[in-house]
Design a protein around this motif. Structure first.
Motif, PDB file in Angstrom:
ATOM      1  N   LEU A  43     -21.071  69.699 -12.501  1.00 44.69           N
ATOM      2  CA  LEU A  43     -19.947  70.573 -12.534  1.00 44.69           C
ATOM      3  C   LEU A  43     -20.327  71.760 -11.849  1.00 44.69           C
ATOM      4  O   LEU A  43     -21.167  72.441 -12.009  1.00 44.69           O
ATOM      5  N   CYS A  44     -19.410  72.402 -11.008  1.00 48.34           N
ATOM      6  CA  CYS A  44     -19.279  73.565 -10.456  1.00 48.34           C
ATOM      7  C   CYS A  44     -18.090  74.321 -10.585  1.00 48.34           C
ATOM      8  O   CYS A  44     -17.106  73.963  -9.968  1.00 48.34           O
ATOM      9  N   VAL A  45     -18.341  75.620 -10.898  1.00 49.57           N
ATOM     10  CA  VAL A  45     -17.095  76.476 -10.807  1.00 49.57           C
ATOM     11  C   VAL A  45     -16.562  76.877  -9.537  1.00 49.57           C
ATOM     12  O   VAL A  45     -15.382  77.429  -9.265  1.00 49.57           O
ATOM     13  N   HIS A  46     -17.333  76.901  -8.452  1.00 54.91           N
ATOM     14  CA  HIS A  46     -17.075  77.014  -7.065  1.00 54.91           C
ATOM     15  C   HIS A  46     -16.464  75.882  -6.184  1.00 54.91           C
ATOM     16  O   HIS A  46     -16.316  75.785  -5.196  1.00 54.91           O
ATOM     17  N   PHE A  47     -16.309  74.889  -6.916  1.00 53.74           N
ATOM     18  CA  PHE A  47     -15.644  73.642  -6.244  1.00 53.74           C
ATOM     19  C   PHE A  47     -14.654  73.715  -5.381  1.00 53.74           C
ATOM     20  O   PHE A  47     -13.452  74.341  -5.924  1.00 53.74           O
TER      21      PHE A  47
END
Length: 195
Positions: free
Chosen positions: A183-187
């Protein structure tokens, strides 16, 4: 079946999983935090990213994190480049707890569906999530391999990517191949992920 009935079923499934998760040792919010930090990439293992993922306040997210740290499930590390920021990771105790995660009952229920049904459910829930996220101020999380900002070999040939060939074009940093599915917050969804 009406849209309301389907939405209520989704909510009920979530409530059942949360209720199972409250075993007196860890609250549903703490289970969610453990799951999140186990699946988050190195750029997203922060308290503020977890708060965004949970669509909650930083204070509420911080309470769950502090409880997990105090009980030895999470450990906080200061960033080497920016001493003000921290990164959180699971301890061995946190990883052992995840091995008995009550969420696995839901995983097994989904796994019991046929491959076609799982794929249809996955795609449909992605569409629902994207619509709900777009209607509010909540950020949509996803994984690097489905992100517009992924550069390198995985973008061209997903089966033979090497860790040195991957890069986050937004941050200008290399991505390890094992982190591309986290998971990435900048997706930002690329066309394939946003279908």
């Amino acid at each position: 079946m009406s849209a309301r009935e389907t939405a209520e079923l989704l909510l009920l499934v979530g409530r059942f999983v949360q209720a199972e998760g409250y075993d007196g040792e860890l609250s549903p919010a703490q289970w969610m935090a453990l799951r999140y930090f186990a699946r988050a990439n190195p750029f997203s293992r922060t308290p503020s990213a977890f708060a965004e993922f949970q669509a909650t306040t930083r204070g509420t997210a911080s309470q769950a994190i502090k409880a997990l740290e105090a009980r030895g499930y999470l450990v906080r590390q200061r960033s080497k480049t920016d001493r003000r920021s921290v990164s959180l990771r699971l301890t061995n105790k946190g990883n052992r707890a995840l091995a008995r995660d009550p969420f696995e009952a839901l995983v097994r229920a989904v796994d019991a569906l046929g491959a076609k049904e799982r794929t249809e459910m996955h795609d449909t829930l992605h569409e629902v999530l994207a619509t709900v996220a777009a209607s509010g101020a909540h950020r949509r999380f996803g994984v690097c391999q489905d992100c517009t900002y992924l550069g390198g070999e995985m973008r061209r040939n997903r089966t033979s990517a090497s860790s040195a060939a991957l890069e986050c074009l937004l941050l200008g940093v290399p991505i390890q191949s094992e982190d591309a599915g986290l998971l990435c917050v900048h997706f930002s969804a690329n066309r394939r992920a946003s279908r």
